[in-house]
Scaffold this motif. Structure first.
Motif, PDB file in Angstrom:
ATOM      1  N   GLU A   1       0.842  -1.209   0.000  1.00  0.00           N
ATOM      2  CA  GLU A   1       0.000   0.000   0.000  1.00  0.00           C
ATOM      3  C   GLU A   1       0.875   1.258   0.000  1.00  0.00           C
ATOM      4  N   ILE A   2       1.916   1.262   0.801  1.00  0.00           N
ATOM      5  CA  ILE A   2       2.819   2.418   0.867  1.00  0.00           C
ATOM      6  C   ILE A   2       3.579   2.571  -0.443  1.00  0.00           C
ATOM      7  N   GLN A   3       3.985   1.467  -1.036  1.00  0.00           N
ATOM      8  CA  GLN A   3       4.697   1.522  -2.312  1.00  0.00           C
ATOM      9  C   GLN A   3       3.802   2.102  -3.408  1.00  0.00           C
ATOM     10  N   LYS A   4       2.526   1.716  -3.429  1.00  0.00           N
ATOM     11  CA  LYS A   4       1.579   2.275  -4.414  1.00  0.00           C
ATOM     12  C   LYS A   4       1.433   3.782  -4.234  1.00  0.00           C
ATOM     13  N   LEU A   5       1.386   4.226  -2.963  1.00  0.00           N
ATOM     14  CA  LEU A   5       1.270   5.663  -2.705  1.00  0.00           C
ATOM     15  C   LEU A   5       2.515   6.409  -3.190  1.00  0.00           C
TER      16      LEU A   5
ATOM     17  N   GLU B   1      -1.206  11.340   3.202  1.00  0.00           N
ATOM     18  CA  GLU B   1      -1.507   9.932   3.463  1.00  0.00           C
ATOM     19  C   GLU B   1      -0.220   9.133   3.665  1.00  0.00           C
ATOM     20  N   LEU B   2       0.797   9.443   2.887  1.00  0.00           N
ATOM     21  CA  LEU B   2       2.086   8.767   3.040  1.00  0.00           C
ATOM     22  C   LEU B   2       2.695   9.070   4.410  1.00  0.00           C
ATOM     23  N   ARG B   3       2.600  10.327   4.831  1.00  0.00           N
ATOM     24  CA  ARG B   3       3.131  10.723   6.126  1.00  0.00           C
ATOM     25  C   ARG B   3       2.453   9.941   7.254  1.00  0.00           C
ATOM     26  N   GLN B   4       1.150   9.692   7.111  1.00  0.00           N
ATOM     27  CA  GLN B   4       0.406   8.965   8.137  1.00  0.00           C
ATOM     28  C   GLN B   4       0.719   7.474   8.126  1.00  0.00           C
ATOM     29  N   LYS B   5       0.948   6.912   6.947  1.00  0.00           N
ATOM     30  CA  LYS B   5       1.075   5.457   6.833  1.00  0.00           C
ATOM     31  C   LYS B   5       2.509   4.946   6.811  1.00  0.00           C
ATOM     32  N   ASP B   6       3.466   5.756   6.431  1.00  0.00           N
ATOM     33  CA  ASP B   6       4.843   5.294   6.283  1.00  0.00           C
ATOM     34  C   ASP B   6       5.592   5.428   7.612  1.00  0.00           C
ATOM     35  N   ASN B   7       5.145   4.658   8.615  1.00  0.00           N
ATOM     36  CA  ASN B   7       5.833   4.629   9.909  1.00  0.00           C
ATOM     37  C   ASN B   7       5.590   3.282  10.580  1.00  0.00           C
TER      38      ASN B   7
END
Length: 179
Positions: free
Chosen positions: A123-127, A161-167
């Motif tokens: 999911e993060i890679q798609k973003l 969205e990346l900032r929220q999910k990429d952790n």
């Protein structure tokens, strides 16, 4: 209309000031008496109430229920350990910190769980790919201001969205756990 001034009027004003000063002195004296009485009441109340005091275990004759110590856990973080004097210390591990137990206290075998974060990583890679595409589209759409603004809005949403999910926290919360 005629107005007449009273001839008995005192111009110095000392009589009024003296009266005010006398009233203030009387008031202060009353307050001091009240404060003394309140202090005496507090002393009498304090003497009648039992107060807590520290009694060491040696003086009381009772054994302590347990000991607490600060140590480090397996991650190196500070942790408080409780050494129970009633516990059986014969099964302690080689490190002397506690018994070697696998599983829970009922003797069940230790369970192993595996957390899989592949779905979250995809999911993060798609973003990230979507972010790159939007940046390329913004660069290619040099003349159309309206289209650029729309693309920038989309890009800002994707970055948020990346900032929220990429952790790590998001990965742990959304990982699939299998036994």
């Amino acid at each position: 209309m005629a107005m007449q001034v009273n001839a008995n009027y005192e111009h110095s004003g000392t009589g009024y000031a003296e009266k005010v000063k006398e009233k203030q002195d009387v008031w202060r004296a009353e307050k001091a008496k009240e404060a003394e009485m309140a202090a005496e009441e507090k002393k009498s109340v304090k003497q009648s109430e039992p107060q807590d005091e520290y009694i060491s275990s040696e003086k009381s004759g009772k054994k302590p229920t347990g000991l607490y110590r600060v140590g480090q856990d397996e991650n190196g973080s500070r942790k408080i350990f409780f050494d129970d004097p009633k516990a059986d210390h014969s099964g302690e591990g080689a490190d002397g910190k506690g018994p070697k137990v696998s599983g829970d206290s009922q003797g069940k075998p230790e369970e192993k769980c595996v957390a899989n974060t592949d779905k979250v990583d995809r999911e993060i890679q798609k973003l990230k790919e979507k972010k790159q595409q939007l940046e390329q589209q913004i660069q290619s759409a040099s003349g159309d201001e309206k289209k650029i603004r729309e693309l920038e809005k989309k890009l800002a949403q994707v970055e948020n969205e990346l900032r929220q999910k990429d952790n790590d926290t998001y990965r742990r919360q959304n990982a699939s756990v299998s036994e």
